[in-house]
Every structure is written in structure tokens, then in C-alpha cells.
Write a protein that holds these residues in place. Structure first.
Motif, short mmCIF file in Angstrom:
data_model
loop_
_atom_site.label_atom_id
_atom_site.label_comp_id
_atom_site.label_asym_id
_atom_site.label_seq_id
_atom_site.Cartn_x
_atom_site.Cartn_y
_atom_site.Cartn_z
N GLU A 97 0.89 4.18 1.59
CA GLU A 97 2.11 3.26 0.98
C GLU A 97 1.48 2.24 0.21
O GLU A 97 2.18 1.66 -0.87
N ARG A 98 0.49 1.56 0.57
CA ARG A 98 -0.15 0.44 -0.11
C ARG A 98 -0.69 0.85 -1.44
O ARG A 98 -0.22 0.02 -2.42
N GLY A 101 2.32 1.71 -3.61
CA GLY A 101 3.14 0.38 -4.17
C GLY A 101 2.54 -0.46 -5.29
O GLY A 101 2.84 -0.86 -6.19
N LEU A 169 3.82 -5.19 0.35
CA LEU A 169 4.56 -3.66 0.94
C LEU A 169 5.84 -3.82 0.41
O LEU A 169 6.42 -2.93 -0.12
N GLY A 172 5.78 -3.73 -3.54
CA GLY A 172 5.64 -2.11 -3.91
C GLY A 172 6.85 -1.47 -3.66
O GLY A 172 6.94 -0.38 -4.56
N ARG A 173 7.52 -1.46 -2.42
CA ARG A 173 8.71 -0.65 -2.61
C ARG A 173 9.71 -0.90 -3.45
O ARG A 173 10.36 -0.17 -3.94
N MET A 176 8.63 0.67 -6.70
CA MET A 176 8.59 2.06 -6.48
C MET A 176 10.28 2.49 -6.92
O MET A 176 10.19 3.53 -7.71
#
Length: 194
Positions: A97-98, A101, A169, A172-173, A176
Motif C-alpha cells: 500500500e505504501r 500510494g 497512507l 496515497g489513498r 489513488m
């Protein structure tokens, strides 16, 4: 009579010490409202199976046992961070995820910048040489993100102030979601967003 005298002498000679008392056989001062004690009283029981141990703290009431001080909690132990490649890139591992992101943040800003400067939508940017830029950026950011994780350094250990690992995080979310929304809007609209 001699036994009572001996018990009284041992109470006074032993000082103010306490011991576990069978409370089923005691009359409490709370049962008699006219009896009030405003001075500390020590109680020593001579009946019992084990020998008496002296304690340093005197009792403040015959009806209440001494409160035990709670043991301090053990210091928190840091969970060991796995540095195995399969653990880092697992579905619930720290890397996927990192990395995604970080790539989305760079991709979203780059897509908007190229769209504003050249007037090309995301699909035109990809077909006009964007794939090589995407692959190069992916390789660099993935390696840069994995190197500290292989050394056992977590993002949480380096976060402080405004620049926290949770903020990264969430950014990054949102990036996305923003990149997908930008591509979907341009596809539906049939041209650039701006």
C-alpha cells in the motif's frame, strides 16, 4: 489467663504489624455507628498455619486489609519487524500500500501537470511515451521504499509532527482515488479535464 497475657504482650512487643485476618469472625466498626476510630490501629493474629511475617507498614483500620500496590506494567516491547521479502510484499505487509500510494501521488501530480502544460489527457500521455516514465518511476520508488524495510526500519518509527506515516497512507489513498477518478472522468468526457 497466661495465654491472653502472652498474646497481649506479643501484640505490644511486635509493634504495629498486619496479617491476613479471617473476616468472617470479626465485628466491623461499620456495624456499630457509635464506635468511631480516628487513630491507626494495628492488628496481629496469632492463630494460623504459617509463621508470622513482619511487614513494615502499619494498618490504618482493623476491618480493611492493606491495599497492595499494583506492579508497574512491563515496558512495551517493540514487535520484531520481519525483513523477509515475502513478508514485506505480503497482502497485509508494510510495502504494497505504501509503494502504490507513493506511485499514485507522483502519477496524479505528473498527470495533472502534463495535462495543464500540453493539454493531453491521461490516455494520450500513456500512449505518447508515458509507459517508459511509468516503469522507470515504479522501479526507483519501489527500490527506495524497500531498502529501509529490508534494514528493519519502519515508516512509523520515522514519523513525527505533520509528516506522519498515517498522513502518507491517507495521501496515497486519496491520490489513488484521484488518479482513477481523473482517468474515468476524461474517458466519460472524451477529452481533458481542464
Amino acid at each position: 489467663m497466661a495465654t491472653a497475657s502472652f498474646n497481649m504482650q506479643s501484640v505490644f512487643a511486635g509493634g504495629l504489624t498486619t496479617r491476613k485476618i479471617n473476616t468472617n469472625k470479626l465485628f466491623f466498626a461499620g456495624n456499630f455507628p457509635n464506635l468511631k476510630r480516628n487513630y491507626p490501629v494495628g492488628v496481629r493474629c496469632m492463630a494460623g498455619e504459617e509463621p508470622m511475617k513482619k511487614e513494615s507498614a502499619p494498618s490504618t483500620s482493623a476491618a480493611q486489609p492493606l491495599p497492595k500496590s499494583p506492579l508497574p506494567p512491563p515496558p512495551p516491547t517493540k514487535p520484531k519487524v520481519s525483513t523477509k521479502f515475502s513478508d514485506l510484499l505480503a497482502f497485509s505487509g508494510p510495502a504494497p500500500e505504501r509503494i502504490n500510494g507513493r506511485l499514485a501521488m507522483v502519477g496524479f501530480v505528473a498527470a495533472l501537470a502534463v495535462e495543464l502544460s500540453k493539454g493531453e489527457n491521461v490516455f494520450a500521455q500513456i500512449s505518447d511515451g508515458g509507459v517508459s516514465w511509468f516503469l522507470g518511476t515504479t522501479a526507483i520508488l519501489t527500490l527506495a521504499s524497500l531498502v529501509p524495510l529490508f534494514k528493519g526500519i519502519t515508516a512509523e518509527s520515522k514519523s513525527d509532527g505533520i509528516m506522519t506515516s498515517d498522513a502518507e497512507l491517507w495521501n496515497g489513498r486519496f491520490a489513488m482515488l484521484g488518479l482513477v477518478a481523473l482517468a474515468f472522468t476524461e474517458f466519460v468526457k472524451g477529452g481533458t479535464l481542464v
